[in-house]
Design a protein around this motif. Structure first.
Motif, PDB file in Angstrom:
ATOM      1  N   ASP A 490       1.008  -1.146  -0.060  1.00  0.00           N
ATOM      2  CA  ASP A 490      -0.002   0.035  -0.071  1.00  0.00           C
ATOM      3  C   ASP A 490       0.831   1.400   0.107  1.00  0.00           C
ATOM      4  OD1 ASP A 490      -2.100   1.591   0.102  1.00  0.00           O
ATOM      5  OD2 ASP A 490      -3.063   1.087   2.206  1.00  0.00           O
ATOM      6  N   ASN A 491       1.977   1.392   0.940  1.00  0.00           N
ATOM      7  CA  ASN A 491       2.698   2.385   0.830  1.00  0.00           C
ATOM      8  C   ASN A 491       3.564   2.794  -0.311  1.00  0.00           C
ATOM      9  OD1 ASN A 491       2.232   2.799   3.531  1.00  0.00           O
ATOM     10  ND2 ASN A 491       3.759   1.820   4.566  1.00  0.00           N
ATOM     11  N   LEU A 492       3.854   1.464  -0.928  1.00  0.00           N
ATOM     12  CA  LEU A 492       4.734   1.838  -2.146  1.00  0.00           C
ATOM     13  C   LEU A 492       3.614   2.200  -3.481  1.00  0.00           C
ATOM     14  CD1 LEU A 492       7.354   1.319  -3.776  1.00  0.00           C
ATOM     15  CD2 LEU A 492       6.477  -1.256  -4.279  1.00  0.00           C
ATOM     16  N   GLY A 493       2.537   1.708  -3.214  1.00  0.00           N
ATOM     17  CA  GLY A 493       1.637   2.144  -4.267  1.00  0.00           C
ATOM     18  C   GLY A 493       1.457   3.815  -4.208  1.00  0.00           C
ATOM     19  N   LEU A 494       1.235   4.246  -2.934  1.00  0.00           N
ATOM     20  CA  LEU A 494       0.929   5.540  -2.575  1.00  0.00           C
ATOM     21  C   LEU A 494       2.227   6.332  -3.214  1.00  0.00           C
ATOM     22  CD1 LEU A 494      -0.862   5.469   0.933  1.00  0.00           C
ATOM     23  CD2 LEU A 494      -1.789   6.158  -1.245  1.00  0.00           C
ATOM     24  N   LEU A 495       3.311   5.731  -2.706  1.00  0.00           N
ATOM     25  CA  LEU A 495       4.729   6.395  -3.242  1.00  0.00           C
ATOM     26  C   LEU A 495       4.587   6.759  -4.743  1.00  0.00           C
ATOM     27  CD1 LEU A 495       7.492   7.485  -2.713  1.00  0.00           C
ATOM     28  CD2 LEU A 495       8.233   5.001  -2.974  1.00  0.00           C
ATOM     29  N   TYR A 496       4.222   5.538  -5.538  1.00  0.00           N
ATOM     30  CA  TYR A 496       4.325   5.642  -7.040  1.00  0.00           C
ATOM     31  C   TYR A 496       3.367   6.664  -7.591  1.00  0.00           C
ATOM     32  CZ  TYR A 496       7.102   1.516  -7.582  1.00  0.00           C
ATOM     33  OH  TYR A 496       8.050   0.560  -7.741  1.00  0.00           O
ATOM     34  N   ILE A 497       2.113   6.735  -6.833  1.00  0.00           N
ATOM     35  CA  ILE A 497       1.010   7.615  -7.160  1.00  0.00           C
ATOM     36  C   ILE A 497       1.366   9.147  -6.855  1.00  0.00           C
ATOM     37  CG2 ILE A 497      -1.167   8.344  -6.555  1.00  0.00           C
ATOM     38  CD1 ILE A 497      -1.978   5.260  -6.549  1.00  0.00           C
ATOM     39  N   LYS A 503       1.025   4.186 -13.464  1.00  0.00           N
ATOM     40  CA  LYS A 503       1.107   2.860 -14.213  1.00  0.00           C
ATOM     41  C   LYS A 503       1.724   1.923 -13.099  1.00  0.00           C
ATOM     42  CE  LYS A 503       2.026   2.174 -18.647  1.00  0.00           C
ATOM     43  NZ  LYS A 503       2.561   1.754 -20.098  1.00  0.00           N
ATOM     44  N   GLU A 504       2.847   2.103 -12.674  1.00  0.00           N
ATOM     45  CA  GLU A 504       3.397   1.288 -11.620  1.00  0.00           C
ATOM     46  C   GLU A 504       2.390   1.254 -10.271  1.00  0.00           C
ATOM     47  OE1 GLU A 504       7.967   1.889 -11.378  1.00  0.00           O
ATOM     48  OE2 GLU A 504       7.075   3.828 -12.171  1.00  0.00           O
ATOM     49  N   GLY A 505       1.776   2.250 -10.079  1.00  0.00           N
ATOM     50  CA  GLY A 505       0.965   2.355  -9.046  1.00  0.00           C
ATOM     51  C   GLY A 505      -0.231   1.288  -9.192  1.00  0.00           C
ATOM     52  N   LYS A 506      -1.048   1.469 -10.479  1.00  0.00           N
ATOM     53  CA  LYS A 506      -1.773   0.628 -10.613  1.00  0.00           C
ATOM     54  C   LYS A 506      -1.639  -0.938 -10.761  1.00  0.00           C
ATOM     55  CE  LYS A 506      -4.381  -1.042 -14.799  1.00  0.00           C
ATOM     56  NZ  LYS A 506      -4.675  -0.621 -16.511  1.00  0.00           N
ATOM     57  N   ILE A 507      -0.344  -1.305 -10.994  1.00  0.00           N
ATOM     58  CA  ILE A 507       0.122  -2.577 -10.871  1.00  0.00           C
ATOM     59  C   ILE A 507       0.111  -3.392  -9.669  1.00  0.00           C
ATOM     60  CG2 ILE A 507       1.989  -4.364 -11.174  1.00  0.00           C
ATOM     61  CD1 ILE A 507       2.871  -2.543 -13.740  1.00  0.00           C
ATOM     62  N   ILE A 508       0.599  -2.506  -8.728  1.00  0.00           N
ATOM     63  CA  ILE A 508       0.898  -2.445  -7.336  1.00  0.00           C
ATOM     64  C   ILE A 508      -0.609  -2.773  -6.597  1.00  0.00           C
ATOM     65  CG2 ILE A 508       1.189  -1.572  -4.947  1.00  0.00           C
ATOM     66  CD1 ILE A 508       3.826  -2.844  -6.308  1.00  0.00           C
ATOM     67  N   TYR A 509      -1.561  -1.773  -6.865  1.00  0.00           N
ATOM     68  CA  TYR A 509      -2.853  -2.116  -6.056  1.00  0.00           C
ATOM     69  C   TYR A 509      -3.529  -3.118  -6.967  1.00  0.00           C
ATOM     70  CZ  TYR A 509      -2.532   2.036  -3.325  1.00  0.00           C
ATOM     71  OH  TYR A 509      -2.040   2.947  -2.474  1.00  0.00           O
ATOM     72  N   GLU A 510      -3.350  -3.423  -8.074  1.00  0.00           N
ATOM     73  CA  GLU A 510      -4.090  -4.764  -8.716  1.00  0.00           C
ATOM     74  C   GLU A 510      -3.670  -5.906  -8.016  1.00  0.00           C
ATOM     75  OE1 GLU A 510      -3.672  -4.446 -12.537  1.00  0.00           O
ATOM     76  OE2 GLU A 510      -5.703  -3.503 -12.947  1.00  0.00           O
ATOM     77  N   LYS A 511      -2.192  -5.964  -7.883  1.00  0.00           N
ATOM     78  CA  LYS A 511      -1.625  -7.017  -6.955  1.00  0.00           C
ATOM     79  C   LYS A 511      -2.203  -7.200  -5.684  1.00  0.00           C
ATOM     80  CE  LYS A 511       2.869  -9.249  -6.187  1.00  0.00           C
ATOM     81  NZ  LYS A 511       4.328  -9.113  -6.527  1.00  0.00           N
ATOM     82  N   LEU A 512      -1.932  -5.931  -4.939  1.00  0.00           N
ATOM     83  CA  LEU A 512      -2.511  -5.972  -3.688  1.00  0.00           C
ATOM     84  C   LEU A 512      -4.122  -6.377  -3.387  1.00  0.00           C
ATOM     85  CD1 LEU A 512      -2.160  -5.003  -0.678  1.00  0.00           C
ATOM     86  CD2 LEU A 512      -2.491  -2.639  -1.368  1.00  0.00           C
ATOM     87  N   ARG A 513      -4.990  -5.967  -4.297  1.00  0.00           N
ATOM     88  CA  ARG A 513      -6.400  -6.094  -4.171  1.00  0.00           C
ATOM     89  C   ARG A 513      -6.624  -7.777  -4.482  1.00  0.00           C
ATOM     90  NH1 ARG A 513     -10.367  -2.930  -8.026  1.00  0.00           N
ATOM     91  NH2 ARG A 513      -8.659  -3.820  -9.383  1.00  0.00           N
ATOM     92  N   ASN A 514      -5.883  -8.339  -5.494  1.00  0.00           N
ATOM     93  CA  ASN A 514      -6.042  -9.494  -5.819  1.00  0.00           C
ATOM     94  C   ASN A 514      -5.472 -10.679  -4.602  1.00  0.00           C
ATOM     95  OD1 ASN A 514      -7.003  -9.169  -8.479  1.00  0.00           O
ATOM     96  ND2 ASN A 514      -4.820  -9.173  -9.256  1.00  0.00           N
ATOM     97  N   LYS A 515      -4.375 -10.329  -4.159  1.00  0.00           N
ATOM     98  CA  LYS A 515      -3.772 -11.150  -2.965  1.00  0.00           C
ATOM     99  C   LYS A 515      -4.491 -10.869  -1.496  1.00  0.00           C
ATOM    100  CE  LYS A 515       0.614 -12.577  -5.000  1.00  0.00           C
ATOM    101  NZ  LYS A 515       1.897 -13.034  -4.473  1.00  0.00           N
ATOM    102  N   PHE A 516      -4.765  -9.811  -1.291  1.00  0.00           N
ATOM    103  CA  PHE A 516      -5.227  -9.456   0.060  1.00  0.00           C
ATOM    104  C   PHE A 516      -6.669  -8.809  -0.241  1.00  0.00           C
ATOM    105  CE2 PHE A 516      -0.649  -9.230   0.154  1.00  0.00           C
ATOM    106  CZ  PHE A 516      -0.448 -10.128   1.113  1.00  0.00           C
TER     107      PHE A 516
END
Length: 676
Positions: A490-497, A503-516
């Motif tokens: 989550d922190n890394l996603g916010l950092l990217y955004i 684009k990198e933020g989107k990848i992190i958040y999609e992965k986060l939503r799928n896994k958790f």
């Protein structure tokens, strides 16, 4: 080796050579005793061998008497006897002049006040040990705490097993006097190895620290095999058919024992397989359940651990460590407190129970009571580092930072390479605003434990404070290589955004939503959806302040849609949060931000107030609530929240300016009231 050396004494003629072999016998017996107490019994076997050699020379009763007198003058006999006495004295000296002390958990029979109970139980245990040699079907790594209940009267049917064993032993010993001299010597030596090597485990001379211990049967099993061999040799003259029958039966038994050994080796392969085998063979053994519960606690199976701790306590209610360990797993702090107190009542010297009760009191807000318990734990164990660490934490909560820092320094002196304590000291300094010192401690912790999760996360927070986004990103990625933690993602996603890397933020958040999918901190639900949509429009909306009216209109429409979508997702996330969950305070703060952007100030103020009720240290919520109160003319309320925020962020210049403006407004308002 001792036995071989002693036998060589009889093959030598020269006295000097005999003395050398006797010296080797004594040295080997000493090393044997240092390895295991049973080792001293080899000298008793040597003595039996010596008597056999002497009596071999006799041919009449008168000669036997003469030889008996000479035995006590024989150098070999005297050496064996003196060595036994010296080694026993040495062993007692190693124990500081006293015999070992055991608890009723180790050997329940020895604590029974009834002589009859002790006698019947001890003799039955000898029969059980012999049965394990004869038929090792039921084996257990531990035979304590209820594996074998005490025999308290002659009416117990298990006394028959004792009777059969004693009868059989007397028959074998009696028969040994009616066989040929050569066979008698072999059988006598075999029985001496079997009996004498087992004597230390019988509780005859001193109390032992176990009920049954299969390890003490290793040497007696040698004598047992020798006795069986003697029996097979007597069968040999009775015909070829009997010989082959015995050979086939022997081969079958050897194969059977090999299979049993292989199966038992599988039980000992891992800690889990060993403890499971104990559950199947000794289900009434409290210690087996306790050990299995410890294993489940170590691997994170809390429910199963709690279940077996409870079973252990049902079998042995006075198991102090089981009470203590169960208390650490229970979510109900009141029930945990009961178990910690019970552990202390059973064992007043259980420093870990004092410590755990102190932690429980700390969580319940009983700071002084917790500190008193920690002092008691440290009196019992002056090197108890965890207790010092908790003590430092409680003093910091009380605001006694000088004492807390002194304790932190002492802990580091005690364990200078412990990453946990270095990180704790760093966190303490971090809260005091001593960033550079804190960073140095975090880095030192990572030197000793490169994958220390909390230290890495704390370094990332410092990098964020120092606005070193590149270093912050590297640390987050390093943490995620160790473990895919949702908070870090989550922190890394916010950092990217926040740095425009959508684009990198989107990848992190999609992965986060799928896994958790159950990650209820809610930011992922609205932030990910929000910025995925923003990313799809980003190429069109690169310059939102373009003078083109149509462009500005489109951008405003997008912003309104963006806020409504954000509100939708964060509202959904808030339904998953309880109002007492401190971790959800940030979500209510975000909810207030969205409502504020939508100009719904009343609802926004309510969300900020909820967030602050859950976590009074949210500076962002204090500031925004102060702004709303300021706009609505509630100057006193606004000033209160500004001051709270300023205490949390003393270096915030904008906050200081707002407070000065508000004070002017307050002054003007006061003068206006006075003029009226």
């Amino acid at each position: 080796m001792s036995m071989i050396a002693f036998c060589n004494c009889y093959k030598m003629v020269q006295k000097s050579v005999v003395s050398k072999w006797l010296a080797v016998t004594v040295i080997c017996a000493t090393f044997s005793l240092l390895s295991k107490e049973q080792g001293i019994t080899v000298l008793l076997v040597c003595t039996v061998y010596h008597l056999q050699q002497k009596w071999r020379e006799s041919h009449s009763f008168r000669e036997n008497l003469q030889i008996a007198k000479e035995i006590f003058k024989d150098k070999r006999f005297i050496t064996s006897l003196v060595t036994i006495l010296v080694l026993l004295g040495l062993r007692i000296l190693m124990l500081c002049g006293s015999m070992p002390r055991f608890s009723d958990q180790d050997n329940p029979a020895s604590f029974s006040p009834s002589f009859l109970t002790r006698f019947l139980t001890y003799t039955y245990l000898v029969a059980v040990n012999f049965w394990l040699l004869l038929f090792p079907l039921r084996l257990s790594y531990d035979w304590q705490l209820g594996s074998i209940s005490l025999i308290e009267s002659f009416n117990d049917i298990r006394n028959l097993a004792t009777l059969f064993f004693v009868t059989g032993l007397f028959i074998v010993v009696g028969k040994s006097f009616y066989v040929q001299r050569c066979e008698r010597e072999s059988l006598g030596l075999s029985l001496s190895v079997l009996i004498f090597s087992f004597l230390p485990a019988t509780n005859l001379f001193t109390t032992v620290g176990f009920v049954i211990a299969e390890r003490v049967l290793y040497i007696p099993s040698i004598g047992f095999c020798m006795v069986v061999t003697c029996g097979l040799k007597r069968i040999k003259p009775r015909g070829l058919r009997m010989v082959w029958t015995c050979r086939l039966v022997t081969c079958f038994l050897v194969a059977l024992f090999v299979l049993r050994t292989t199966k038992r080796n599988q039980d000992w392969l891992t800690r889990e397989s060993l403890f499971k085998s104990g559950l199947s063979t000794s289900p009434s053994n409290a210690k087996v359940h306790y050990n299995y519960a410890n294993l489940q606690m170590d691997i994170g199976n809390k429910e199963l651990a709690i279940k077996h701790y409870r079973i252990a306590l049902s079998l042995w209610p006075n198991h102090a460590s089981a009470h203590n360990n169960l208390g650490t797993l229970l979510p109900d702090k009141k029930e945990a407190e009961i178990h910690f107190k019970k552990a202390i009542q059973i064992n007043p010297y259980h420093s870990r129970a004092y410590y755990n009760l102190a932690v429980t009191y700390s969580q319940l807000g009983k700071t002084e009571a917790a500190l008193n318990l920690l002092r008691r734990a440290l009196m019992l164990d002056p090197l108890f580092s965890e207790a010092y660490s908790s003590q430092a934490y409680l003093y910091s909560i009380k605001g006694e930072n000088t004492i807390a820092e002194c304790i932190h320094r002492n802990i580091i002196k005690l364990e200078p390479e412990n990453a946990n304590y270095l990180n704790n000291y760093g966190s303490f300094l971090h809260k005091l605003g001593r960033i550079e010192e804190a960073l140095e401690l975090y880095q030192k912790a990572l030197k000793y434990q490169p994958n220390h999760f909390k230290a890495l996360l704390n370094v990332a927070r410092i990098m964020k404070t120092l606005e070193k986004t590149r270093e912050e990103e590297i640390i987050y990625k390093r943490i995620l290589e160790i473990t895919e933690d949702p908070t870090v993602m989550d922190n890394l996603g916010l950092l990217y955004i926040s740095t425009g890397r959508f684009k990198e933020g989107k990848i992190i958040y999609e992965k986060l939503r799928n896994k958790f999918s159950n990650y209820i901190y809610g930011k992922i639900h609205f932030v990910s959806q929000n910025f995925i949509f923003y990313l799809s429009k980003y190429k069109v909306l690169k310059e939102p302040f373009n003078n083109d009216k149509n462009y500005v209109y489109t951008y405003n429409k997008f912003c309104q849609w963006r806020l409504s979508m954000a509100l939708k997702y964060i509202s959904k996330a808030l339904t998953l949060c309880g109002k007492s969950d401190k971790k959800c305070a940030q979500l209510y703060s975000y909810h207030g931000d969205i409502l504020k952007d939508m100009k719904n100030l009343e609802a926004s103020a309510q969300s900020y107030s909820t967030a602050l009720n859950m976590d009074p240290n949210l500076s962002h919520a204090h500031i925004n609530l102060a702004v709303i109160q300021h706009l609505q003319g509630n100057y006193s309320e606004a000033l209160y929240h500004y001051q709270k925020a300023f205490n949390l962020e003393p270096d915030n210049n904008i906050l200081l300016e707002n407070m000065q403006k508000l004070k002017k407004n307050l002054l003007t308002s006061t003068k206006s009231c006075q003029m009226r």
